[in-house]
Write a protein that holds these residues in place. Structure first.
Motif: not given
Ligand SMILES: [Zn+2]
Lengths: 169, 169
Positions: B10, B35, B39
């Protein structure tokens, strides 16, 4: 005298005609409506022709012309802010029906940005200039261009997210 | 929202998004894009940034260029009119409208008359100066003042006048 005058006019005509769509896009992004953008384009063209002798290198022409246009947009914006309350003109024009293909919501979001941030975004996306090219046109370091672009795009992203949320509700 | 842990996926996405806002170009490495897609923490910001950048690029392409040709024509007309008094070209005169040809002819006539008057004035001053210099040289050599020389030069005319007056009496 005759030859150089004619050659001067021909060189200017070529440069200005080639650049005019990009310059108009830039002016529209800067000013937010077709009428002011067209006025700024004309003002920039006339000013550029008067000072065309001062342009030393032909390859510097596009950046030079862009700088003149940006200044014409600043002047136009100042004249407008003295005569029209911000926002009023845009609402009137929308009521009259602007061309549908242009993303007016985005163009109006640009108008809420401070002048230098707006110029940076417009040069980046409406003229497709790179960060160093924008730095050269605006006569500032690359880092300044990046920080202005970052501030402007963060703000626009927030605005557009909000308007999308409001549209969903 | 809690800041992303340094070094986490992140956090890396966040860094890439910051760079994208500063440069206007978003290019996430494939594994980070994968990702971000799934996410819930960094995904929305990734999608909003991507949407904003693509919308900005699209906005430039979508701008209606309708007013451009007219604005360019106005500029080129104006600079042609401004250049006309400086260029005395018969070719251009024959290409213009009758009114423009008439104006060009007037300007050309005024210019020629101005040149003739200037040359005449220079000649007059030169002749006067040379004559005076000759008289001064003569005074230095013979001791006869310029006034006396002129009186001597004019005496035949005066004699004629006197004779006519005498005759009239
Ligand atoms: Zn993330």
């Amino acid at each position: 005298m005759l030859l150089s005058e004619t050659a001067r006019r021909e060189a200017f005509t070529t440069l200005f005609s080639q650049m005019s769509p990009r310059l108009y896009r830039t002016a529209l992004g800067m000013l937010g409506n077709p009428h002011d953008a067209s006025d700024a384009l004309q003002e920039a063209g006339l000013k550029a022709y008067r000072y065309f002798d001062k342009l030393q290198q032909e390859e510097a022409g596009p950046a030079w012309l862009t700088r003149i246009l940006i200044n014409a947009c600043y002047d136009q914006g100042r004249r407008r802010s003295r005569t029209t309350p911000i926002g009023l003109e845009v609402e009137q024009e929308e009521a009259g029906g602007l061309p549908a293909e242009t993303d007016w919501e985005l163009v109006q979001a640009l108008q809420t940005l401070p002048e230098e941030q707006r110029t940076t975004v417009v040069l980046r996306f409406f003229q497709d200039l790179t960060v160093p090219q924008i730095a050269a046109v605006m006569n500032v370091p690359d880092g300044t261009v990046k920080s202005r672009l970052h501030a402007a795009l963060s703000r626009m992203r927030g605005q557009l997210m909000q308007s999308r949320r409001e549209g969903v509700q | 929202m809690k800041p992303h842990a340094v070094g986490s996926a992140c956090h890396r996405v966040q860094m890439e998004l910051d760079e994208a806002l500063a440069t206007g170009t978003l290019a996430l490495p494939a594994e980070l894009a994968l990702h971000a897609d799934g996410c819930p923490r960094c995904g929305p910001e990734y999608r909003d940034t991507e949407a904003l950048l693509s919308r900005l690029r699209g906005a430039a392409a979508g701008i209606e260029l309708g007013p451009v040709p007219q604005a360019v024509d106005k500029v080129l007309d104006q600079i042609t009119r401004e250049a006309a008094p400086r260029v005395f070209s018969m070719v251009e005169a024959s290409a213009g409208s009758p009114g423009a040809q008439h104006r060009q002819k007037q300007v050309r006539t005024r210019w020629i008359l101005g040149q003739v008057a200037a040359v005449a004035a220079v000649l007059l001053i030169a002749v006067g100066g040379i004559g005076y210099a000759i008289l001064k040289v003569n005074e230095a050599v013979s001791g006869v003042s310029p006034g006396d020389v002129l009186a001597k030069f004019a005496s035949p005319f005066r004699f004629t006048d006197t004779a006519k007056i005498e005759k009239a009496k």
